[in-house]
Design an enzyme around this catalytic site. Structure first.
Site, PDB file in Angstrom:
ATOM      1  N   THR A 193       0.854  -1.181   0.000  1.00  0.00           N
ATOM      2  CA  THR A 193       0.000   0.000   0.000  1.00  0.00           C
ATOM      3  C   THR A 193       0.892   1.233   0.000  1.00  0.00           C
ATOM      4  O   THR A 193       1.407   1.633   1.041  1.00  0.00           O
ATOM      5  CB  THR A 193      -0.915  -0.008   1.235  1.00  0.00           C
ATOM      6  OG1 THR A 193      -1.743  -1.173   1.167  1.00  0.00           O
ATOM      7  CG2 THR A 193      -1.792   1.226   1.274  1.00  0.00           C
TER       8      THR A 193
ATOM      9  N   LYS B 243      -6.714   1.205  -3.860  1.00  0.00           N
ATOM     10  CA  LYS B 243      -6.414   0.672  -2.530  1.00  0.00           C
ATOM     11  C   LYS B 243      -6.565   1.755  -1.455  1.00  0.00           C
ATOM     12  O   LYS B 243      -7.166   1.528  -0.388  1.00  0.00           O
ATOM     13  CB  LYS B 243      -4.984   0.122  -2.534  1.00  0.00           C
ATOM     14  CG  LYS B 243      -4.413  -0.215  -1.171  1.00  0.00           C
ATOM     15  CD  LYS B 243      -5.127  -1.361  -0.472  1.00  0.00           C
ATOM     16  CE  LYS B 243      -4.469  -1.643   0.873  1.00  0.00           C
ATOM     17  NZ  LYS B 243      -5.196  -2.600   1.673  1.00  0.00           N
TER      18      LYS B 243
END
Lengths: 289, 289, 289, 289
Positions: B92, B168
């Site tokens: 991420t 995300k």
């Protein structure tokens, strides 16, 4: 069962028709006469006055908001002459009103049940509402056949009617929160080369299944807000109910405050009569997209 | 397939094991040696250096954040000597880093794919991740067997790697938003005589099915935040990624700002190492409950 | 001049005494009798009823809030029998109430002027209020001697009474904003090794002279909130007036929303009866200081 | 005194000229050559390199932000060869940078003083800055003649340089807060029939005297934002400094978060190069005025 029914807006009509469909005898009343005529064609009888409706052993009401309930039903004269055993208020009103109403009904020997619902008009027409019900257990039992006619499931939330209104107010607050969250994400996506519809696809098939993200998300990705399944101005009313309940109980709700400002901006920009999904226009305005 | 794998935190280990389980030859590297030894026991080979790992035709990386990726992998020397055809960054990280990384890799003749994932460690161990993948179509095809080993579904999000990171970041932003919304509602309920667990029951079986509301909601109603499935401090990192992406693209995200302040307060009150659900302590502090 | 005076709270008493001191004949009325007795000792005459007070050619009122004004003075019977030429409402009420009041007075042939004031009790006692006055020019002229007795300066704000209430509501909104801003800065300073009192010294002698920063700032740096010069709970009332005015005119006020949540938290933590400066406790709670 | 001076933007030039005017020998350096030539015409000498400037016993720097300071001055080589006794950094940078800088200078035997200033270019040209100074007392004494040349008053804020940066960051945060507060009030006024200029008149002659409300308020009531005395984009930089300082010390600053979103929206709408007062355009956009 003999039932009085007060309030024949779109939701009220759909719900009263479900009662008729399940064989209940429904006596209806509405401020404007046309919906009464409609329901009479569907098999209801017309109550000549509120007092007449309150002669039924059970009265269901589905009115617009606190003010209308207060003005029409929280009336000493009406309640003192009522023969109804129980009044079930299915509208989205404040917990504070529920408390006043329960106290007033009790004073006149009437039962009071709060039973707000989750579901739009089409869900009501199909008898698939979720009914959030709170009040004396004996009254809830007595109302069960009516709830079964109108809903797919009844959620008993205790003896205090206000609890059901808190649940409804909370559910709508979460609904508007989810819409705001996806609206902000959709603008972020669009500004960064990600198709909001692709984002929505990922979300609804992973973390966020269910009707809220999919349904409102689709309107947001298309920026298409008519017809209004749930009017944006009503969303502001509901968020205000959450804030007022928070104030009365000294619970700060900063997310609700943010939603309030966002909804108010959407109304200032002319989206009050569109669907609640139009709250997303505020995110777009902020980013000048 | 011969695969290099960089980053053996809890997520990285689970994912690398899935590759081994599906018969891939995995050469691993990690800053600290112990996880390497663990994976070697599971059948991996130990890369002596990052450069050695980047000799594999495909390199997967799963590092902590932008800084670590920048420090370890966005290195001219490493990339210029690499023989890897494609590097897939599954961490991420920010869309901005993806853009810099893609440009740098291209300059050195390497493919760059962003493929962050949805799912905690247990989901990764079961090979059930949702993989959000973006990059050149040919590279995505080539990576398909690896994605199949690690995830239940791969979501192709276009040619621009940054788009996957935007997705995300958005998903995590929605996740934290949902937690904050339920946290505020739970305090409102509690302060008004409605059991938050009853409220949660209604919500998860009507408007809000799925893992987020049910899972975090249960922790919130119990006020039980350990063990931490997803550390609260990481939640702040993710919301900061959303805000930074918003700033770079001039998209105000007031809900993300609110979440940021709420998370920061939770950290100030000692909840940083607890589960993300501990964000709800801030709502309780606000209301002095 | 013969003056009726309604509402003998701390502010009302101080203002009525100023009228007496300047030689006006003041007939007073108050819901509870004791302040009436006090003012009679100071030279006023006691009105036996509101109707008697409204027999004076000019009536000044200084009541607590919209509800009290509505309940006591916006009364058809009272106004229809009144011989007062003009009623000047000096309380902090909503612009919406001013509009209703002006319309109702006009219907009964009475003039209506809004003249809320800036200044606490000690300022009122010294006759140094700033008077924000709006209403028909002829009425403002007629009231000039009274305003001169009570204030150091009168600010004419046009013919529409509501404008004066908007100005007052805005001034208090700016006041609470300034307190919140300094409160956040003071905690930031303290957490970073800068003495908040030193910071306050810099600010008040450079960018922010005047009574607000210096006065509230001193209470904040000492965290000393009693006695309450301006009760915190009243601050919430005033911010709510700003928000209600914003809602009615479709003006989102996100800073006012933030102040509202901050004040509500302070009240939930037991600071409602302390001075408005106790809003700063919320900043400290957020940072766990 | 022999002084090195680094950074000849608009502020730096005005300040260096004040040093020249008071008889100091100033050796200047700037990344682009033209301002150097200008200052040489005014009597300065041109430093051939940063190292040359750091041969002076005292070095003043006035650079754009953390990044530039970090890149140019926090350089091991430069500092290890420096003969300067003390470096006074007068730029608006983060407290975190001050801490790193102080530590690094100490390691190389150099004094480090933070002395950010309050005042725009015209104030600097007149030598009327407020100088917020922190660092070892002996260094502050030594710098006194320079501060006297540049400012109307020096505020000693202790031994820790970071404290001065906290003060400056706080002052700018309060400045932007005041502008936002008046902006919201001005829109509320306008939407309710009160002239914002009349409101401003009342405020600045009662509760809010001083340059901030009067100066920015006048720009806001005229909606005239050019020329930019203080660029709006710099306002965002300063609010971000406050937020970063808050994050590092775990101090939530919700008002700063609100200002950040408001500034970002103004930038998204094209106001970044206008005066900070253009933050008020966001309030107008919200209300669709």
């Amino acid at each position: 069962m003999d039932v009085g029914f007060v309030g024949l807006g779109a939701m009220g009509r759909a719900m009263a028709r479900r009662l008729l469909a399940e064989g209940h005898a429904v006596r209806v009343w509405n401020r404007s006469p046309q919906p009464v005529a409609e329901l009479v064609r569907d098999g209801a009888s017309a109550g000549g006055s509120l007092a007449e409706v309150f002669e039924q052993p059970v009265v269901v009401s589905m009115l617009a908001d606190d003010h209308v309930v207060e003005a029409l039903l929280l009336d000493e004269e009406l309640l003192s002459s009522a023969r109804a055993g129980v009044h079930v208020n299915m509208a989205t009103v404040s917990p504070a009103l529920a408390r006043r109403a329960a106290e007033l009904h009790a004073r006149h020997g009437l039962g009071y049940v709060a039973a707000p619902v989750l579901g739009r008009t089409d869900v009501a027409a199909a008898g698939n509402l979720n009914i959030l019900a709170a009040g004396p257990a004996a009254e809830l039992d007595r109302l069960a056949p009516l709830f079964e006619a109108m809903g797919r499931r009844t959620w008993p939330l205790g003896e205090d009617p206000a609890a059901a209104n808190v649940a409804k107010v909370s559910a709508n607050f979460l609904l508007v929160s989810a819409i705001e969250a996806f609206s902000e994400a959709a603008v972020l996506a669009e500004a960064n080369g990600l198709d909001p519809a692709a984002l929505l696809g990922v979300l609804t098939e992973s973390l966020f299944p269910g009707p809220v993200y999919a349904g409102y998300g689709a309107m947001i990705t298309r920026q298409s807000f008519e017809p209004a399944g749930f009017r944006l101005a009503l969303g502001l009313k509901d968020v205000d109910l959450a804030l007022a309940t928070g104030t009365a109980s000294r619970v700060p709700l900063p997310l609700a405050s943010l939603l309030r400002d966002t909804l108010l901006q959407a109304i200032a920009h002319g989206h009050g009569e569109q669907d609640l999904a139009a709250i997303s226009t505020t995110s777009r305005t902020r980013a000048n997209i």
